[in-house]
Motif scaffolding. Structure first.
Motif, PDB file in Angstrom:
ATOM      1  N   SER A  56       0.798  -1.235   0.000  1.00 53.27           N
ATOM      2  CA  SER A  56       0.000   0.000   0.000  1.00 53.27           C
ATOM      3  C   SER A  56       0.828   1.282   0.000  1.00 53.27           C
ATOM      4  O   SER A  56       0.294   2.348   0.275  1.00 53.27           O
ATOM      5  CB  SER A  56      -0.976   0.032   1.181  1.00 53.27           C
ATOM      6  OG  SER A  56      -1.852  -1.066   1.112  1.00 53.27           O
ATOM      7  N   VAL A  57       2.118   1.179  -0.300  1.00 53.56           N
ATOM      8  CA  VAL A  57       2.935   2.403  -0.348  1.00 53.56           C
ATOM      9  C   VAL A  57       3.219   2.845  -1.776  1.00 53.56           C
ATOM     10  O   VAL A  57       3.678   3.957  -1.992  1.00 53.56           O
ATOM     11  CB  VAL A  57       4.259   2.261   0.445  1.00 53.56           C
ATOM     12  CG1 VAL A  57       3.986   2.015   1.918  1.00 53.56           C
ATOM     13  CG2 VAL A  57       5.168   1.214  -0.140  1.00 53.56           C
ATOM     14  N   GLY A  58       2.945   1.972  -2.746  1.00 55.31           N
ATOM     15  CA  GLY A  58       3.214   2.307  -4.138  1.00 55.31           C
ATOM     16  C   GLY A  58       4.704   2.386  -4.419  1.00 55.31           C
ATOM     17  O   GLY A  58       5.537   2.253  -3.524  1.00 55.31           O
ATOM     18  N   LEU A  59       5.032   2.597  -5.679  1.00 62.06           N
ATOM     19  CA  LEU A  59       6.443   2.679  -6.058  1.00 62.06           C
ATOM     20  C   LEU A  59       7.133   3.866  -5.404  1.00 62.06           C
ATOM     21  O   LEU A  59       8.268   3.766  -4.959  1.00 62.06           O
ATOM     22  CB  LEU A  59       6.588   2.743  -7.578  1.00 62.06           C
ATOM     23  CG  LEU A  59       6.326   1.415  -8.287  1.00 62.06           C
ATOM     24  CD1 LEU A  59       6.251   1.617  -9.792  1.00 62.06           C
ATOM     25  CD2 LEU A  59       7.396   0.390  -7.936  1.00 62.06           C
ATOM     26  N   ARG A  60       6.449   4.984  -5.335  1.00 60.63           N
ATOM     27  CA  ARG A  60       7.042   6.181  -4.716  1.00 60.63           C
ATOM     28  C   ARG A  60       7.394   5.898  -3.258  1.00 60.63           C
ATOM     29  O   ARG A  60       8.425   6.337  -2.767  1.00 60.63           O
ATOM     30  CB  ARG A  60       6.071   7.353  -4.846  1.00 60.63           C
ATOM     31  CG  ARG A  60       6.512   8.647  -4.262  1.00 60.63           C
ATOM     32  CD  ARG A  60       7.612   9.388  -4.943  1.00 60.63           C
ATOM     33  NE  ARG A  60       7.421   9.665  -6.338  1.00 60.63           N
ATOM     34  CZ  ARG A  60       8.369  10.216  -7.090  1.00 60.63           C
ATOM     35  NH1 ARG A  60       9.535  10.551  -6.570  1.00 60.63           N
ATOM     36  NH2 ARG A  60       8.177  10.423  -8.360  1.00 60.63           N
ATOM     37  N   GLY A  61       6.571   5.132  -2.561  1.00 62.25           N
ATOM     38  CA  GLY A  61       6.844   4.791  -1.166  1.00 62.25           C
ATOM     39  C   GLY A  61       7.975   3.796  -0.996  1.00 62.25           C
ATOM     40  O   GLY A  61       8.590   3.735   0.057  1.00 62.25           O
ATOM     41  N   GLY A  74      17.748  12.282 -11.428  1.00 59.95           N
ATOM     42  CA  GLY A  74      16.675  13.260 -11.547  1.00 59.95           C
ATOM     43  C   GLY A  74      15.292  12.660 -11.382  1.00 59.95           C
ATOM     44  O   GLY A  74      14.390  12.937 -12.169  1.00 59.95           O
ATOM     45  N   LEU A  75      15.115  11.841 -10.332  1.00 64.66           N
ATOM     46  CA  LEU A  75      13.864  11.099 -10.150  1.00 64.66           C
ATOM     47  C   LEU A  75      12.799  11.815  -9.334  1.00 64.66           C
ATOM     48  O   LEU A  75      11.706  11.276  -9.150  1.00 64.66           O
ATOM     49  CB  LEU A  75      14.173   9.736  -9.505  1.00 64.66           C
ATOM     50  CG  LEU A  75      15.058   8.802 -10.332  1.00 64.66           C
ATOM     51  CD1 LEU A  75      15.405   7.555  -9.522  1.00 64.66           C
ATOM     52  CD2 LEU A  75      14.375   8.432 -11.632  1.00 64.66           C
ATOM     53  N   ALA A  76      13.062  13.010  -8.861  1.00 64.19           N
ATOM     54  CA  ALA A  76      12.112  13.698  -7.989  1.00 64.19           C
ATOM     55  C   ALA A  76      10.718  13.812  -8.604  1.00 64.19           C
ATOM     56  O   ALA A  76       9.722  13.649  -7.908  1.00 64.19           O
ATOM     57  CB  ALA A  76      12.647  15.073  -7.610  1.00 64.19           C
ATOM     58  N   ASP A  77      10.639  14.061  -9.883  1.00 60.02           N
ATOM     59  CA  ASP A  77       9.341  14.218 -10.546  1.00 60.02           C
ATOM     60  C   ASP A  77       9.034  13.073 -11.506  1.00 60.02           C
ATOM     61  O   ASP A  77       8.166  13.211 -12.379  1.00 60.02           O
ATOM     62  CB  ASP A  77       9.301  15.553 -11.306  1.00 60.02           C
ATOM     63  CG  ASP A  77       9.389  16.740 -10.370  1.00 60.02           C
ATOM     64  OD1 ASP A  77       8.746  16.694  -9.298  1.00 60.02           O
ATOM     65  OD2 ASP A  77      10.112  17.701 -10.690  1.00 60.02           O
ATOM     66  N   ALA A  78       9.723  11.949 -11.332  1.00 62.47           N
ATOM     67  CA  ALA A  78       9.575  10.817 -12.254  1.00 62.47           C
ATOM     68  C   ALA A  78       8.217  10.144 -12.106  1.00 62.47           C
ATOM     69  O   ALA A  78       7.638  10.105 -11.012  1.00 62.47           O
ATOM     70  CB  ALA A  78      10.678   9.795 -12.000  1.00 62.47           C
ATOM     71  N   ASP A  79       7.732   9.585 -13.204  1.00 56.42           N
ATOM     72  CA  ASP A  79       6.498   8.797 -13.152  1.00 56.42           C
ATOM     73  C   ASP A  79       6.833   7.383 -12.674  1.00 56.42           C
ATOM     74  O   ASP A  79       7.999   7.025 -12.501  1.00 56.42           O
ATOM     75  CB  ASP A  79       5.789   8.790 -14.510  1.00 56.42           C
ATOM     76  CG  ASP A  79       6.611   8.154 -15.622  1.00 56.42           C
ATOM     77  OD1 ASP A  79       7.568   7.395 -15.347  1.00 56.42           O
ATOM     78  OD2 ASP A  79       6.279   8.412 -16.792  1.00 56.42           O
ATOM     79  N   ALA A  86      14.315   2.599 -12.778  1.00 50.88           N
ATOM     80  CA  ALA A  86      15.479   2.999 -11.979  1.00 50.88           C
ATOM     81  C   ALA A  86      15.728   2.027 -10.829  1.00 50.88           C
ATOM     82  O   ALA A  86      16.873   1.658 -10.542  1.00 50.88           O
ATOM     83  CB  ALA A  86      15.278   4.413 -11.442  1.00 50.88           C
ATOM     84  N   MET A  87      14.651   1.576 -10.167  1.00 49.73           N
ATOM     85  CA  MET A  87      14.791   0.648  -9.044  1.00 49.73           C
ATOM     86  C   MET A  87      15.316  -0.710  -9.515  1.00 49.73           C
ATOM     87  O   MET A  87      16.099  -1.357  -8.806  1.00 49.73           O
ATOM     88  CB  MET A  87      13.458   0.507  -8.320  1.00 49.73           C
ATOM     89  CG  MET A  87      13.037   1.787  -7.615  1.00 49.73           C
ATOM     90  SD  MET A  87      11.290   1.824  -7.160  1.00 49.73           S
ATOM     91  CE  MET A  87      11.309   0.811  -5.697  1.00 49.73           C
ATOM     92  N   LEU A  88      14.901  -1.119 -10.690  1.00 45.09           N
ATOM     93  CA  LEU A  88      15.394  -2.388 -11.227  1.00 45.09           C
ATOM     94  C   LEU A  88      16.861  -2.288 -11.630  1.00 45.09           C
ATOM     95  O   LEU A  88      17.638  -3.228 -11.432  1.00 45.09           O
ATOM     96  CB  LEU A  88      14.534  -2.826 -12.413  1.00 45.09           C
ATOM     97  CG  LEU A  88      13.098  -3.206 -12.053  1.00 45.09           C
ATOM     98  CD1 LEU A  88      12.248  -3.345 -13.310  1.00 45.09           C
ATOM     99  CD2 LEU A  88      13.064  -4.482 -11.230  1.00 45.09           C
ATOM    100  N   ALA A  89      17.247  -1.152 -12.184  1.00 43.82           N
ATOM    101  CA  ALA A  89      18.635  -0.949 -12.608  1.00 43.82           C
ATOM    102  C   ALA A  89      19.557  -0.663 -11.424  1.00 43.82           C
ATOM    103  O   ALA A  89      20.749  -0.983 -11.467  1.00 43.82           O
ATOM    104  CB  ALA A  89      18.711   0.202 -13.607  1.00 43.82           C
ATOM    105  N   HIS A  90      18.995  -0.076 -10.359  1.00 45.54           N
ATOM    106  CA  HIS A  90      19.781   0.330  -9.182  1.00 45.54           C
ATOM    107  C   HIS A  90      19.033  -0.121  -7.922  1.00 45.54           C
ATOM    108  O   HIS A  90      18.339   0.675  -7.288  1.00 45.54           O
ATOM    109  CB  HIS A  90      19.958   1.854  -9.158  1.00 45.54           C
ATOM    110  CG  HIS A  90      20.533   2.418 -10.397  1.00 45.54           C
ATOM    111  ND1 HIS A  90      21.889   2.424 -10.659  1.00 45.54           N
ATOM    112  CD2 HIS A  90      19.934   2.986 -11.481  1.00 45.54           C
ATOM    113  CE1 HIS A  90      22.104   2.984 -11.832  1.00 45.54           C
ATOM    114  NE2 HIS A  90      20.936   3.325 -12.360  1.00 45.54           N
TER     115      HIS A  90
END
Length: 119
Positions: A56-61, A74-79, A86-90
């Motif tokens: 229930s936190v979603g990807l952003r969480g 530059g992920l601050a405003d990423a969809d 990015a999470m899969l690569a890093h």
């Protein structure tokens, strides 16, 4: 990465105090979880999406905004798709600890949130 219905799994980073704390709480209650070093064995796309939804936190969480790579990319405003890629690569961008049980999935920050899954 979750296991069967009786399995407790923790996505763990031994360098993280919250992760160590959640693991200790599990063990103090007689639970020896499947410990997944998610940095060495990162989840696949489907699993990461499932955990983001189930927790229930979603990807952003689930993303660690304090990591240098977060700002560097530059992920601050990423969809969500960009965050997921990015999470899969890093995998260092994946927040921890995540605990997966038959009773649910939680990002256990603070570690005591793991108790919600045990009683």
């Amino acid at each position: 990465m979750g296991g069967n219905k009786d399995t407790v799994t923790i996505w763990h980073n031994p360098r993280c105090g919250n992760s160590r704390g959640a693991l200790q709480l599990l063990r103090e209650r007689g639970i020896e979880p499947v410990v997944v070093d998610y940095l060495a064995n990162p989840p696949d796309r489907a699993t990461l999406l499932e955990v983001a939804t189930d927790s229930s936190v979603g990807l952003r969480g689930l993303v660690r905004e304090k990591e240098a790579v977060f700002a560097g990319l530059g992920l601050a405003d990423a969809d969500d798709d960009t965050l997921l890629d990015a999470m899969l690569a890093h995998p260092i961008l994946i927040n921890r600890p995540v605990v997966i049980t038959a009773r649910g999935t939680r990002l256990c920050r603070p570690p005591e949130k793991v108790l919600e899954l045990l009683d």
